[in-house]
Write a protein that holds these residues in place. Structure first.
Motif, short mmCIF file in Angstrom:
data_model
loop_
_atom_site.label_atom_id
_atom_site.label_comp_id
_atom_site.label_asym_id
_atom_site.label_seq_id
_atom_site.Cartn_x
_atom_site.Cartn_y
_atom_site.Cartn_z
N ILE A 51 3.35 4.64 -8.18
CA ILE A 51 2.06 3.94 -8.21
C ILE A 51 1.36 4.14 -6.88
O ILE A 51 1.96 3.96 -5.81
CB ILE A 51 2.25 2.44 -8.50
N THR A 52 0.08 4.52 -6.95
CA THR A 52 -0.76 4.63 -5.76
C THR A 52 -1.71 3.44 -5.72
O THR A 52 -2.50 3.23 -6.65
CB THR A 52 -1.56 5.94 -5.76
N LEU A 53 -1.62 2.64 -4.67
CA LEU A 53 -2.48 1.48 -4.48
C LEU A 53 -3.83 1.95 -3.94
O LEU A 53 -3.89 2.72 -2.97
CB LEU A 53 -1.84 0.50 -3.51
N LEU A 54 -4.91 1.48 -4.57
CA LEU A 54 -6.24 1.98 -4.24
C LEU A 54 -7.12 0.89 -3.66
O LEU A 54 -7.01 -0.29 -4.00
CB LEU A 54 -6.93 2.51 -5.50
N GLY A 55 -8.03 1.31 -2.80
CA GLY A 55 -9.06 0.43 -2.27
C GLY A 55 -10.02 1.23 -1.43
O GLY A 55 -9.65 2.27 -0.88
N GLN A 56 -11.28 0.78 -1.34
CA GLN A 56 -12.18 1.43 -0.39
C GLN A 56 -11.61 1.33 1.02
O GLN A 56 -11.69 2.28 1.79
CB GLN A 56 -13.56 0.78 -0.45
N ASN A 57 -11.05 0.17 1.34
CA ASN A 57 -10.27 -0.01 2.57
C ASN A 57 -8.97 -0.68 2.16
O ASN A 57 -8.78 -1.89 2.37
CB ASN A 57 -11.01 -0.88 3.60
N VAL A 58 -8.09 0.09 1.56
CA VAL A 58 -6.92 -0.50 0.91
C VAL A 58 -6.06 -1.30 1.87
O VAL A 58 -5.47 -2.31 1.50
CB VAL A 58 -6.10 0.60 0.20
N ASN A 59 -6.00 -0.86 3.14
CA ASN A 59 -5.14 -1.59 4.07
C ASN A 59 -5.80 -2.86 4.62
O ASN A 59 -5.22 -3.57 5.44
CB ASN A 59 -4.64 -0.68 5.21
N ALA A 60 -7.01 -3.17 4.11
CA ALA A 60 -7.61 -4.47 4.40
C ALA A 60 -7.17 -5.52 3.39
O ALA A 60 -7.56 -6.69 3.50
CB ALA A 60 -9.13 -4.36 4.40
N TRP A 61 -6.33 -5.11 2.41
CA TRP A 61 -5.90 -6.07 1.39
C TRP A 61 -5.16 -7.25 2.04
O TRP A 61 -4.31 -7.06 2.92
CB TRP A 61 -4.98 -5.41 0.37
N THR A 62 -5.46 -8.44 1.57
CA THR A 62 -4.73 -9.65 1.98
C THR A 62 -4.53 -10.53 0.76
O THR A 62 -5.32 -10.49 -0.20
CB THR A 62 -5.49 -10.45 3.06
N GLY A 63 -3.49 -11.34 0.80
CA GLY A 63 -3.22 -12.25 -0.31
C GLY A 63 -2.14 -13.23 0.06
O GLY A 63 -1.69 -13.30 1.21
N VAL B 175 -6.20 -2.42 -5.81
CA VAL B 175 -5.79 -3.70 -5.23
C VAL B 175 -6.91 -4.35 -4.44
O VAL B 175 -6.90 -5.56 -4.21
CB VAL B 175 -4.54 -3.54 -4.35
N GLN B 176 -7.88 -3.54 -4.01
CA GLN B 176 -8.94 -4.03 -3.13
C GLN B 176 -10.20 -3.24 -3.44
O GLN B 176 -10.14 -2.05 -3.75
CB GLN B 176 -8.53 -3.84 -1.66
#
Length: 444
Positions: free
Chosen positions: A197-209, A154-155
């Protein structure tokens, strides 16, 4: 390089983090869409993609070793593509050192792999390390295959610039994928069989939208939207940064039933001086207070973390502070590593590099404490009745292996199938898994 016939089979070998696993799956889908088939296990592939990870110690040198091992007995080699973070960091250097490599493609450009492959069959070598993240995702094919668990990036990227880390240089700045695209991809994964489903990101909780009404939302808002997918039963996310744990995301752990009670939140050190030298923007105390808030929202949550021992200048007393933090938290799981310098990062040139023998001793002590707490967490789970998502067959006839809500491996016997969510009583605990008694074989 000489021209070669178009490849008919491929193999993608991914190293490192879950995001690399996701990228590897997407590259495989790209190749399958172009008519290639996955090479059967044990057989040579016409094309091999090495999807590399720069977090591995001596990562670049290991890539060259991997390339050398692809040479066949007759002296020939398959078409070779080097992808991932080492490809991004090394670029044309790989082409210079490894003549057998036809393609070098970074993690933000792998959607252009089919075009590079077409050129490779004509004898042309190419490097592509551009970073057009949005273009990459829009160019990837629709998801068509999924197991009971699936990853969803996601990010990407990171703006934190921790002094030991290469991610900002190999993955670029933080970029969030659009909410509508993620809901669509998640729906396709569910239709293909994913229950979790596992949401992935280097800093996944920085995702915004933005949601479908144009309102700004964070990761908690995305999780709530995905939770509305009827056949999606479980949601997880990783990896998080302490500074991006918002009030809404903390609250979601207590509000969203489908969000599993598990949080991976790296701390890296228990010493404030070391954390500052790492350019981590939290302290040991702020981290512990954050965990208190998470536990207040979800009392049964399992906590996981990352640790680096032997960061330049770390004293014995500062390492003891890390052990004290571990004692205070009681992790259900954790990952721990010896510091190793990454070329181009500020920490690589810092004074007071720690001797390897000292790092070895500290890592052994840290892992002993972490293993102690993981076993204690597993033992405390004995007697609980929980839902287990069946992922695969176990080692023995009639045995199944799945995951508890707390991401523990659970094996049991009885009537089940891959993808089922069954009710199990946890009966016996070991350091890395639990055995259970099947109570309800029907799908939840």
């Amino acid at each position: 390089m000489r021209q070669s016939p178009p490849p008919r089979t491929y193999r993608v070998k991914s190293f490192g983090c879950q995001m690399n696993v996701y990228d590897g799956e997407r590259m495989a889908e790209l190749l399958a869409e172009r008519g290639l088939s996955a090479a059967p296990e044990g057989e040579d592939a016409d094309l091999v993609v090495l999807n590399t990870c720069h977090i591995r110690e001596k990562a670049a040198e290991k890539v060259y070793s991997d390339i050398g091992r692809l040479r066949r007995e007759d002296g020939s080699s398959p078409l070779i593509a080097v992808a991932g973070c080492v490809a991004q960091a090394e670029g044309d250097e790989i082409m210079s050192r490894a003549p057998a490599v036809s393609m070098v493609v970074g993690p933000q450009a792998y959607h252009r792999l089919p075009g590079m492959l077409e050129k490779a069959t004509k004898g042309e070598r190419a490097t592509d390390t551009d970073m057009p993240a949005d273009a990459k995702f829009s160019a990837l094919p629709a998801r068509r295959k999924a197991g009971p668990t699936a990853f969803l990036t996601v990010q990407e990227g990171c703006d934190k610039f921790c002094t030991y880390c290469v991610v900002p240089y190999t993955r670029g700045a933080e970029i969030s994928r659009p909410c509508s695209d993620l809901v669509t991809e998640a729906q396709r994964l569910v239709e293909a069989g994913a229950r979790e489903i596992t949401l992935l990101g280097q800093n996944v909780n920085a995702w915004t939208g933005d949601d479908d009404k144009g309102r700004a939302i964070g990761l908690d808002g995305l999780i709530k939207k995905l939770a509305k997918l009827p056949d999606l039963q479980r949601i997880r996310y990783t990896t998080s940064h302490p500074n991006d744990m918002t009030d809404g995301l903390i609250a979601a752990h207590g509000e969203v039933d489908k969000l599993m009670p598990y949080l991976h939140l790296p701390v890296q050190s228990g010493s404030d001086r070391v954390l500052k030298a790492m350019n981590r923007s939290h302290t040991a105390d702020s981290y512990l207070r954050l965990l208190e808030r998470v536990r207040a929202a979800r009392p049964d949550i399992a906590l996981s973390g990352d640790f680096i021992v032997g960061f330049p200048g770390e004293t014995d007393a500062e390492f003891e502070e890390t052990l004290s933090l571990v004692d205070a938290v009681g992790y259900a799981a954790a990952f721990s590593f010896k510091y190793s310098p990454r070329p181009g990062t500020p920490a690589a040139t810092m004074d007071d590099q720690i001797a390897l023998a000292v790092m070895d001793e500290r890592l052994q002590r840290l892992q002993a404490a972490l293993n102690r707490d993981q076993l204690a967490f597993n033992k405390a789970s004995v007697g609980k009745v929980c839902k287990v998502l069946v992922e695969r067959r176990g080692k023995y006839p009639g045995q199944w292996l799945g995951k508890s809500p707390w991401l523990q491996s659970v094996h049991f016997e009885g009537e089940a199938a891959i993808g089922d969510i069954v009710t199990v009583e946890l009966a016996e605990a070991g350091p890395n898994s639990l055995s259970g008694r099947l109570l309800a074989p029907t799908i939840a």
